[in-house]
Design an enzyme around this catalytic site. Structure first.
Site, PDB file in Angstrom:
ATOM      1  N   GLY A  97       0.907  -1.492  -0.213  1.00  0.00           N
ATOM      2  CA  GLY A  97      -0.396   0.056   0.104  1.00  0.00           C
ATOM      3  C   GLY A  97       0.903   0.985   0.168  1.00  0.00           C
ATOM      4  N   LYS A 116       4.687  11.714  -2.349  1.00  0.00           N
ATOM      5  CA  LYS A 116       5.536  11.081  -2.094  1.00  0.00           C
ATOM      6  C   LYS A 116       7.008  11.656  -0.880  1.00  0.00           C
ATOM      7  CE  LYS A 116       8.814   7.774  -3.567  1.00  0.00           C
ATOM      8  NZ  LYS A 116       9.128   6.723  -4.904  1.00  0.00           N
ATOM      9  N   GLY A 129       7.631   6.357   6.940  1.00  0.00           N
ATOM     10  CA  GLY A 129       6.048   7.395   5.736  1.00  0.00           C
ATOM     11  C   GLY A 129       7.169   8.706   4.655  1.00  0.00           C
ATOM     12  N   ARG A 179       3.600  14.454  -7.691  1.00  0.00           N
ATOM     13  CA  ARG A 179       3.683  13.612  -8.955  1.00  0.00           C
ATOM     14  C   ARG A 179       2.595  13.485  -9.236  1.00  0.00           C
ATOM     15  NH1 ARG A 179       6.107   7.384  -7.212  1.00  0.00           N
ATOM     16  NH2 ARG A 179       4.325   7.475  -6.398  1.00  0.00           N
ATOM     17  N   ARG A 186      -2.111   0.323  -9.865  1.00  0.00           N
ATOM     18  CA  ARG A 186      -0.594  -0.714 -10.385  1.00  0.00           C
ATOM     19  C   ARG A 186      -0.724  -1.929 -10.103  1.00  0.00           C
ATOM     20  NH1 ARG A 186       3.407   1.745  -6.907  1.00  0.00           N
ATOM     21  NH2 ARG A 186       3.605   4.322  -6.531  1.00  0.00           N
ATOM     22  N   ASP A 259       4.084  -4.561  -7.656  1.00  0.00           N
ATOM     23  CA  ASP A 259       3.542  -2.630  -7.058  1.00  0.00           C
ATOM     24  C   ASP A 259       4.012  -1.665  -7.463  1.00  0.00           C
ATOM     25  OD1 ASP A 259       5.477  -4.495  -5.060  1.00  0.00           O
ATOM     26  OD2 ASP A 259       5.583  -2.121  -4.476  1.00  0.00           O
TER      27      ASP A 259
HETATM   28  P1  AMP Z   1       9.495   0.858  -2.771  1.00  0.00           P
HETATM   29  O1  AMP Z   1      10.139  -0.604  -3.020  1.00  0.00           O
HETATM   30  O2  AMP Z   1       9.695   2.164  -3.170  1.00  0.00           O
HETATM   31  O3  AMP Z   1       8.368   0.869  -4.534  1.00  0.00           O
HETATM   32  O4  AMP Z   1       7.916   0.661  -1.566  1.00  0.00           O
HETATM   33  C1  AMP Z   1       7.901  -1.211  -0.953  1.00  0.00           C
HETATM   34  C2  AMP Z   1       6.785  -0.311  -0.296  1.00  0.00           C
HETATM   35  O5  AMP Z   1       7.402  -0.065   0.823  1.00  0.00           O
HETATM   36  C3  AMP Z   1       5.893   0.784  -1.054  1.00  0.00           C
HETATM   37  O6  AMP Z   1       4.475  -0.133   0.290  1.00  0.00           O
HETATM   38  C4  AMP Z   1       6.307   1.524  -0.034  1.00  0.00           C
HETATM   39  O7  AMP Z   1       4.815   2.660   0.561  1.00  0.00           O
HETATM   40  C5  AMP Z   1       6.656   1.460   1.617  1.00  0.00           C
HETATM   41  N1  AMP Z   1       8.174   2.373   1.857  1.00  0.00           N
HETATM   42  C6  AMP Z   1       8.794   2.681   1.098  1.00  0.00           C
HETATM   43  N2  AMP Z   1      10.076   3.519   2.423  1.00  0.00           N
HETATM   44  C7  AMP Z   1       8.712   3.899   3.070  1.00  0.00           C
HETATM   45  C8  AMP Z   1       8.872   4.952   4.072  1.00  0.00           C
HETATM   46  N3  AMP Z   1      10.160   5.401   4.499  1.00  0.00           N
HETATM   47  N4  AMP Z   1       7.842   4.923   4.971  1.00  0.00           N
HETATM   48  C9  AMP Z   1       6.417   3.922   4.818  1.00  0.00           C
HETATM   49  N5  AMP Z   1       6.561   3.267   4.051  1.00  0.00           N
HETATM   50  C10 AMP Z   1       7.334   2.624   2.520  1.00  0.00           C
HETATM   51 MG    MG Z   2       6.806   1.001  -5.419  1.00  0.00          MG
END
Ligand code: AMP
Ligand code: MG
Length: 492
Positions: A97, A116, A129, A179, A186, A259
């Site tokens: 998510g 983002k 976050g 963005r 997705r 995703d």
């Molecule tokens: P990504 O590898 O950036 O596509 O992230 C994979 C998942 O991890 C997604 O659900 C992102 O929203 C979550 N995510 C990545 N970095 C963070 C973060 N710093 N805080 C919270 N969720 C994150």
């Molecule tokens: Mg991602």
């Protein structure tokens, strides 16, 4: 004019908003507000995206700065974070998510605006976050660079920063990327409801996507009125075309989890991406990808694997498995056809001939063997095709005999062309300026010292990458030795 309480507590960006994704209902998201960041500042912005959104000319007001950092609500919006699941590195990861992206809403013109790095959501799992300045600048520039190259992508309106600390391997500072895309849906959104057996929601999501983005699927004769099979087919074809563009541009995404695959065939979620310097087919740009699952030359196969996951998710709607497999089948023909078409354009070949693929493959072997710089090779080839001398191109190869042999067969092939080359067309297929890792890195380090001019300069180059930019030739040169030591990993 007197201000109401609502006026003072929110920013009016001058946009009209309509219910978009929100109309799907609460099973698909959680309403929440971004978490404010202290004392934000502008890091980079794209007036082209502002225009696309329909923002007023003087859009970068103090209120907009607060609002686009998530520190002030945007009038007329009800922000939300969406839920999805996905396969990460080939393994089912369950619920993910929007863990740090918050959707402000959809404009009347049909564009979603998402922040983002705007704070924790119910889907943050262990994450904070946040996004750091470094990765936010990379995403902002890459989005606009891909658009400049003509490659489908989510866009980026701006990056704003704050001195609020964010812990990664070291202590960095926070930033937010605003963005913009018609949709951020997705493959993983579909996988989420399929995995939970929530077939009503699955159908609602598919209908939403078809009605808005793929209306032709409702009466696609090839699938006997099965709109969901037609949707899978359309997504497969768009994804195939996107992969052909990535491979031709030398773009390595780095984390092609399901995703991170857009249902619209857009490049999405820039993380450890890289535009290739030296051509190395097996190049791995993601430091966390120890097995090379997402190596450059794996991308077309991985995309197909991801489409297969999407097919499985859509199966309850499609019906029979054979029908789903038939809907995927065109990937296998569209990808090679699109890739060949891209490579012909890069070579400046107007006709399509059966032996062209062999010519391209021989060239790729030669480039790989010599570790020849991908952007420079192609630009010099284009310049040669546009009338300049051969030697700058030939000088790129230690194996001059190998190059001469290939060049001879290429010259013979050119002689078979039915029309004269339009020199501009080949220059327009081979960019002079590419967002190489080291260029982004230099702009980032400058920005970390609060000088944002490097970000603006790179943006201007990447928005018109095929043009000459006087005084900027150094930015079109070979990467320095330290470029190969840059390490980028997931989710920073
Ligand atoms: P990504 O590898 O950036 O596509 O992230 C994979 C998942 O991890 C997604 O659900 C992102 O929203 C979550 N995510 C990545 N970095 C963070 C973060 N710093 N805080 C919270 N969720 C994150
Ligand atoms: Mg991602």
């Amino acid at each position: 004019m007197s201000l109401t309480a609502e006026d003072t507590l929110s920013a009016d960006l001058g946009l009209h908003w309509k219910p978009g994704f929100e109309s799907l209902g609460p099973a698909f998201y959680t309403h929440l507000h971004p978490t404010p960041l202290p004392a934000p500042y502008w890091v980079g912005h794209s007036d082209a995206v502002a225009q696309w959104l329909g923002l007023p000319a003087a859009w970068r007001t103090p209120d907009a700065l607060q609002a686009l950092t998530g520190s002030l609500p945007v009038a007329g919006t009800r922000p939300l974070a969406t839920v999805y699941s996905g396969h990460q590195f080939g393994v089912w990861a369950g619920q993910l998510g929007d863990g740090r992206a918050i959707l402000l809403g959809e404009t009347a013109g049909g564009l979603e605006v998402q922040l983002k790095g705007a704070g924790r959501t119910p889907y943050s799992r262990g994450g904070d976050g946040r996004a750091v300045l470094r990765s936010s600048i990379r995403e902002f520039l890459a989005s606009e660079a891909m658009h400049g190259l003509g490659i489908p992508t989510t866009r980026a309106l701006c990056v704003t920063g704050s001195d609020a600390p964010v812990r990664r391997e070291t202590l960095e500072t926070a930033a937010v990327v605003a963005r913009v895309a018609p949709s951020f849906i997705r493959f993983g959104h579909f996988e989420h409801f399929a995995a939970r057996g929530q077939h009503e929601e699955l159908r609602a999501l598919a209908d939403f996507v078809i009605d808005r983005f793929y209306p032709g699927c409702r009466d696609d004769a090839r699938f006997d009125g099965n709109a969901y099979a037609a949707l899978l087919n359309a997504v497969s074809e768009r994804t195939a075309a996107l992969m052909a563009q990535w491979q031709a541009a030398g773009f390595c995404h780095g984390v092609m989890n399901t995703d991170n695959m857009s249902i619209l065939g857009l490049t999405i979620d820039y993380g450890p991406f890289q535009f290739l310097d030296a051509f190395a087919p097996g190049h791995i740009c993601n430091h966390s990808d120890t097995s090379g699952r997402y190596a450059f030359n794996q991308q077309p196969n991985v995309a197909y694997w991801n489409l297969f996951c999407l097919a499985q998710a859509l199966l309850p709607l499609i019906g029979e498995e054979e029908r789903a497999m038939a809907a995927l089948a065109s990937y296998r023909t569209v990808f090679p056809a699109e890739f060949e078409a891209r490579m012909r354009a890069k070579l400046g070949l107007g006709d399509a001939r059966p032996d062209d693929l062999a010519l391209v493959e021989a060239l790729l072997r030669l480039l790989a063997a010599g570790g020849v710089d991908w952007p420079i090779f192609w630009r010099r080839l284009a310049e040669h095709r546009a009338g300049r001398e051969l030697s700058p191109l030939r000088d790129l190869f230690l194996d001059s005999a190998g190059f001469d042999a290939w060049m001879l067969s290429f010259s013979e092939r050119i002689a078979q062309e039915s029309r004269a080359l339009e020199p501009d067309s080949v220059l327009k297929a081979n960019p002079k300026f590419v967002l190489r890792n080291h260029l982004a890195q230099e702009a980032i380090e400058q920005a970390q010292r609060k000088d944002f001019s490097g970000v603006a300069r790179l943006l201007a180059l990447m928005q018109a990458p095929y043009d000459d930019h006087p005084g900027m030739d150094a930015m079109a040169g070979f990467p320095p030795d330290w470029a190969s030591t840059i390490e980028i990993s997931c989710s920073s």
